[in-house]
Design a protein around this motif. Structure first.
Motif, short mmCIF file in Angstrom:
data_model
loop_
_atom_site.label_atom_id
_atom_site.label_comp_id
_atom_site.label_asym_id
_atom_site.label_seq_id
_atom_site.Cartn_x
_atom_site.Cartn_y
_atom_site.Cartn_z
N ASP A 1 35.88 50.51 45.65
CA ASP A 1 36.82 50.71 44.55
C ASP A 1 38.17 50.89 45.24
O ASP A 1 38.44 51.96 45.79
N HIS A 2 38.97 49.84 45.25
CA HIS A 2 40.22 49.91 46.02
C HIS A 2 41.26 50.70 45.26
O HIS A 2 41.65 50.33 44.16
N GLY A 3 41.75 51.79 45.87
CA GLY A 3 42.82 52.59 45.27
C GLY A 3 44.15 52.09 45.79
O GLY A 3 44.48 52.27 46.96
N ASN A 4 44.94 51.46 44.93
CA ASN A 4 46.21 50.86 45.36
C ASN A 4 47.22 51.93 45.76
O ASN A 4 47.27 52.99 45.15
N ASP A 5 48.07 51.61 46.74
CA ASP A 5 49.25 52.45 46.99
C ASP A 5 50.53 51.64 46.77
O ASP A 5 51.60 52.02 47.18
N CYS B 1 51.86 47.95 44.03
CA CYS B 1 51.41 46.94 43.07
C CYS B 1 50.79 45.77 43.83
O CYS B 1 51.14 45.50 44.98
N GLU B 2 49.90 45.08 43.16
CA GLU B 2 49.12 44.04 43.83
C GLU B 2 48.88 42.92 42.82
O GLU B 2 48.31 43.16 41.77
N TRP B 3 49.34 41.72 43.16
CA TRP B 3 49.17 40.58 42.25
C TRP B 3 47.86 39.85 42.52
O TRP B 3 47.50 39.63 43.67
N PHE B 4 47.18 39.48 41.43
CA PHE B 4 45.96 38.68 41.54
C PHE B 4 46.15 37.37 40.77
O PHE B 4 46.57 37.39 39.61
N ILE B 5 45.84 36.27 41.40
CA ILE B 5 45.80 34.97 40.72
C ILE B 5 44.40 34.40 40.95
O ILE B 5 44.01 34.14 42.10
N ARG C 1 42.59 52.35 40.69
CA ARG C 1 41.58 51.83 41.61
C ARG C 1 40.85 50.72 40.87
O ARG C 1 40.81 50.72 39.64
N HIS C 2 40.31 49.78 41.59
CA HIS C 2 39.64 48.67 40.92
C HIS C 2 38.49 48.16 41.75
O HIS C 2 38.53 48.18 42.98
N THR C 3 37.46 47.68 41.06
CA THR C 3 36.44 46.87 41.71
C THR C 3 36.27 45.60 40.91
O THR C 3 36.80 45.49 39.79
#
Ligand SMILES: [Fe+2]
Length: 341
Positions: A257-261, A263-267, A304-306
């Motif tokens: 479960d990635h906890g961002n520090d 912003c993170e773009w996903f395409i 956080r995201h998985t």
């Protein structure tokens, strides 16, 4: 007892660092070694990884633990927080790293039972590399999709060093440029994955002006990703200043479960990925995002995201790697979201 003790210089951050690390003898019944880092101790048996710390303990299925440990090792603790699950994980301070139990878990926090220690990154990485090497059996690849590898269960049976010592692709400028990380081919040991036989393998033709042969380049990113032998491993394929394109191929579950520090773009480039998005601090559910080919999302800096991918999917992760961002966000000088409508 093999000691990995380091007599390091004082912490750059001024924080108090745990320095003790150790590799314990192989256990008689299972054949696996145990490991110590600071006050944490790690044991594995036929099915489980078992973690203890002063005042607490935790159990994870060993397949899930090894997949998460593999990413943490290959990514160098990555950006922000790598939650192995809802209890255990690491937070990167870039040169130092915090290992924790319950630090980002509402129940542990409310009960005052969370525990964490901060390490020099090299010290903890030494233990993690030794652990992934010892706990991975022959025939099992914690980077591979479950249908493309063996199983991790049972007592110790050999090793798979070539799998767990893979280097993550980190292009200096771009894949395929002279002197940079090469494109993938059959000959270099990267055949097209079983799910990507429909991906065209042609390559763009480049006609550079004389004198610019080292500066002008192009490659077929779809063909490149169709030949990835690992899953959920964002690799740096092009670099412009601090802007990194980190494409990856995904199948089954992102095992952290990635906890961002930041912003993170996903395409999503092909097929479909489902994301579970939770609050970074508490783990409470915030959103479920279903992304199909062509969809673009920006994950906020406080989540956080998985992710889940049924059919192998291609994903472009776009990161701003500036080391200043976490501090700017903490001070409120950079936003938690990249776009406001
Ligand atoms: Fe992330």
């Amino acid at each position: 007892m093999a000691m990995l003790e380091s007599e390091g210089a004082p912490a750059a951050s001024g924080a108090t660092l745990a320095r003790h690390t150790a590799v314990l003898p192989a256990e008689n019944v299972t054949g696996y070694r145990a490991f110590q880092a600071g006050s944490f101790e790690f044991h594995r048996d036929e099915y489980f990884a078992r973690i203890t710390w002063p005042g607490g303990s935790h159990v994870m299925p060993v397949d899930y633990f090894l997949r998460a440990l593999m990413r943490d090792v290959a990514w160098g603790f990555f950006y922000g927080t790598v939650n192995f699950d809802g209890v255990f994980g690491t937070t990167n301070h870039y040169g130092e790293v915090t290992m924790y139990a319950g630090l980002y878990n509402d129940s542990f926090k409310a009960a005052g039972r969370d525990f964490s220690e901060r390490f020099d990154s090299n010290d903890l990485m030494g233990v993690f590399k030794a652990m992934i090497g010892d706990w991975t059996n022959a025939g099992y690849d914690p980077f591979a999709a479950p249908m493309e590898t063996g199983t991790p269960w049972g007592p110790k049976q050999g090793a798979n060093h070539s799998a767990v010592e893979r280097l993550r692709v980190t292009a200096k400028r771009m894949v395929g440029l002279p002197g940079d990380t090469p494109v993938r081919t059959d000959e270099s040991g990267f055949p097209v994955n079983r799910m990507f036989h429909d991906v065209p393998q042609d390559a763009p033709k480049v006609f550079a002006e004389p004198g610019f042969e080292d500066e002008v380049s192009a490659f077929n990113l779809f063909a490149y990703l169709s030949r990835s032998d690992v899953t959920w491993n964002p690799s740096v394929c092009s670099v412009v200043g601090e802007s990194l394109f980190c494409p990856t191929s995904e199948e089954f579950i992102l095992p952290v479960d990635h906890g961002n520090d930041r912003c993170e773009w996903f395409i999503v480039l092909t097929d479909e990925i489902v994301w579970d998005v939770k609050d970074k601090e508490t783990g409470k559910n915030r959103a479920r995002v279903i992304m199909k080919a062509g969809d673009v999302a920006c994950m906020p800096a406080d989540i956080r995201h998985t992710g889940y991918a049924d059919k192998r999917s291609m994903l472009l992760v776009w990161e701003n790697a500036s080391p200043k961002i976490p501090e700017l966000i903490a001070k409120g000088e950079a936003p938690l979201v990249s776009v406001q409508f």
